[in-house]
Enzyme design. Structure first.
Site, PDB file in Angstrom:
ATOM      1  N   GLN A  17       0.815  -1.222   0.000  1.00 49.58           N
ATOM      2  CA  GLN A  17       0.000   0.000   0.000  1.00 49.58           C
ATOM      3  C   GLN A  17       0.853   1.279   0.000  1.00 49.58           C
ATOM      4  O   GLN A  17       0.485   2.291   0.575  1.00 49.58           O
ATOM      5  CB  GLN A  17      -0.970  -0.008   1.196  1.00 49.58           C
ATOM      6  CG  GLN A  17      -2.285   0.688   0.929  1.00 49.58           C
ATOM      7  CD  GLN A  17      -3.446   0.122   1.744  1.00 49.58           C
ATOM      8  OE1 GLN A  17      -3.670  -1.079   1.726  1.00 49.58           O
ATOM      9  NE2 GLN A  17      -4.179   0.965   2.417  1.00 49.58           N
ATOM     10  N   CYS A  57      -5.172  -6.137  -3.011  1.00 52.04           N
ATOM     11  CA  CYS A  57      -4.110  -7.014  -2.522  1.00 52.04           C
ATOM     12  C   CYS A  57      -3.926  -8.316  -3.284  1.00 52.04           C
ATOM     13  O   CYS A  57      -2.876  -8.561  -3.889  1.00 52.04           O
ATOM     14  CB  CYS A  57      -4.367  -7.341  -1.050  1.00 52.04           C
ATOM     15  SG  CYS A  57      -4.676  -5.899   0.000  1.00 52.04           S
ATOM     16  N   HIS A 108      -0.215 -13.481   1.294  1.00 49.46           N
ATOM     17  CA  HIS A 108      -1.643 -13.203   1.118  1.00 49.46           C
ATOM     18  C   HIS A 108      -2.268 -14.089   0.044  1.00 49.46           C
ATOM     19  O   HIS A 108      -3.092 -13.648  -0.758  1.00 49.46           O
ATOM     20  CB  HIS A 108      -1.887 -11.725   0.804  1.00 49.46           C
ATOM     21  CG  HIS A 108      -3.216 -11.246   1.322  1.00 49.46           C
ATOM     22  ND1 HIS A 108      -3.570  -9.928   1.377  1.00 49.46           N
ATOM     23  CD2 HIS A 108      -4.297 -11.928   1.809  1.00 49.46           C
ATOM     24  CE1 HIS A 108      -4.772  -9.798   1.883  1.00 49.46           C
ATOM     25  NE2 HIS A 108      -5.236 -11.007   2.150  1.00 49.46           N
TER      26      HIS A 108
END
Length: 480
Positions: A17, A57, A108
């Site tokens: 981010q 993401c 992730h």
């Protein structure tokens, strides 16, 4: 097979981010301090027009891992809990070719202990303890803190997506960023096989919220930065700031005080990362160590940016510069490559083909699609000045849509409302003025988007006859 210029070590450093202008070299007017990143980018190749093709993401991380565009790997929105069987991954290809592959930090992807080509992983998805959830129960950092008597790492109530910021309430050496850097150093100095090259992916969670930098970094920026969100001509006008807006709401309005504190936390997290990168690379290239002579490529980028209050928006998932434009540079040691600045479009996918090319490995046939990974190695060798002329991105927020970057323009299409925006991102990098009311500028971009939709996307509803230029008005897709 030892490390050599034809078989270099690869250190891939990713943040989460971090917007393009949140790096000093990319934004000389900023108060943010990133001297290590600046030096690495200035001594290597800095890509000033790098974009994530899906600014959220999990799709972005699939693209990073494989080089596949979201239209190729099939995920265009955030969805946890999906097991994925890609045809190949960058660490898997390198591992089979003789590289030792290590992940330290955030991946992730699901399930958490699936290796996706890595020989070994230290997995910690976030600075939260979610041991009792089915999606992210594993967290090696949390387990290490519990061994030190800390029952929960984030027990101060700071939201993992929110704008509330404050200093980390524990020792700096225990901070998520510090711990990840320490584990990367452990791999480099203790656990790597010296008889083969390595691929190390150091994947920081920060500056993704929670906005809790160590105290020294909080103090550096709290009330001592001048950053203000970009408020465009097409941002809605609000009468005051109502109370009760959730602190993780993606849509404002937000108060100046709230955003000032959020920026202080955000800047502090990035500055902390920068200092810890210095520590990792200092240990890698320690004076007197044989490691200092090993050919090594250092790549830095992020999965997507952060709106940070621009146009009264927070978080990511949007096609605007704050969310989609990302820092990306390649540096190196003990190799003969060409440094400079590239102002042509590149994207997150390009990491895969570039690394394989630099390592002398074949690039999979599946990456020969129009919008999949392109090798940037010819740029680094001075053979070409560009690898693509345009770039297609996809977003799922606000009803979804696509964006196209070509020349100096960015064209945005909101699929749900058929609205359009057009920006000259060279002369107007904060996207303050929407040019979609000018048919002479708009029509060529419509034609290009139609061609891209026809060649790349599935089940597109793009219809030129139904398009609605926003013409510098607030997009209904964002605000209705």
């Amino acid at each position: 097979m030892k490390s050599s210029e034809k078989t270099p070590n690869i250190i891939l450093i990713t943040t989460d981010q971090q917007r393009y202008d949140a790096m000093g070299l990319n934004n000389p007017a900023t108060d943010l301090r990133t001297p290590v990143s600046d030096q690495l980018a200035a001594s290597g190749m800095n890509f000033t027009r790098a974009f994530t093709t899906c600014p959220v993401c999990i799709p972005a991380r699939r693209s990073l891992l494989t080089g596949l565009h979201p239209e190729s790997h099939g995920l265009r929105h955030y969805q946890d809990g999906l097991e994925w069987d890609p045809p190949f991954t960058l660490p898997g290809l390198l591992s089979r070719a003789g590289w030792q592959t290590e992940l330290v930090g955030k991946l992730h992807l699901h399930p958490q202990r699936k290796r996706y080509g890595y020989d070994h992983m230290i997995r910690t998805e976030s600075p939260n303890d979610r041991w009792d959830t089915p999606l992210q129960p594993e967290n090696d950092w949390v387990d290490a803190l519990k061994e030190k008597g800390i029952s929960h790492p984030n027990d101060i109530g700071i939201n993992g997506n929110g704008r509330i910021a404050r200093p980390w309430d524990k020792d700096e050496n225990l901070h998520h960023t510090s711990w990840l850097a320490d584990r990367a150093v452990d791999f480099i100095v203790k656990y790597r096989d010296p008889d083969c090259p390595f691929f190390l992916h150091l994947s920081f969670w920060a500056p993704h919220p929670p906005l809790i930098p160590p105290r020294a970094y909080w103090d550096r920026y709290y009330r001592n930065h001048k950053h203000r969100p970009a408020i465009s001509d097409w941002t809605p006008k609000f009468n005051g700031i109502p109370r009760g807006i959730p602190d993780d709401s993606a849509r404002g309005p937000f108060s100046e005080e709230e955003m000032h504190d959020a920026v202080a936390g955000y800047f502090g997290l990035i500055n902390h990362i920068d200092d810890r990168i210095r520590y990792v690379l200092t240990r890698m290239f320690e004076y007197g160590s044989p490691r200092a002579q090993e050919p090594t490529v250092i790549i830095f980028t992020t999965d997507h940016g952060e709106m940070l209050g621009d146009h009264q928006r927070w978080r990511k998932s949007l096609p605007y510069e704050g969310s989609a434009h990302i820092p990306f540079f390649i540096s190196w040691r003990n190799m003969d490559l060409m440094k400079g600045t590239c102002d042509r479009p590149v994207c997150l996918e390009d990491v895969t083909a570039t690394v394989l090319d630099l390592c002398g490995q074949p690039i999979p046939e599946a990456l020969h699609g129009d919008f999949d990974s392109r090798s940037l190695a010819p740029l680094l060798r001075g053979d070409v000045i560009s690898v693509r002329d345009e770039l297609l991105g996809v977003f799922d927020s606000s009803g979804g849509g696509y964006y196209l970057v070509t020349g100096k323009f960015k064209y945005i299409w909101f699929a749900r409302t058929s609205e359009e925006q057009l920006f000259d991102i060279c002369s107007d990098p904060h996207e303050l003025h929407d040019l979609s009311g000018d048919p002479a500028l708009l029509n060529p971009m419509r034609q290009r988007m139609a061609i891209c939709q026809g060649s790349c996307t599935k089940n597109s509803s793009y219809d030129i006859d139904s398009l609605q230029p926003c013409a510098n008005r607030p997009p209904k897709a964002l605000w209705n």
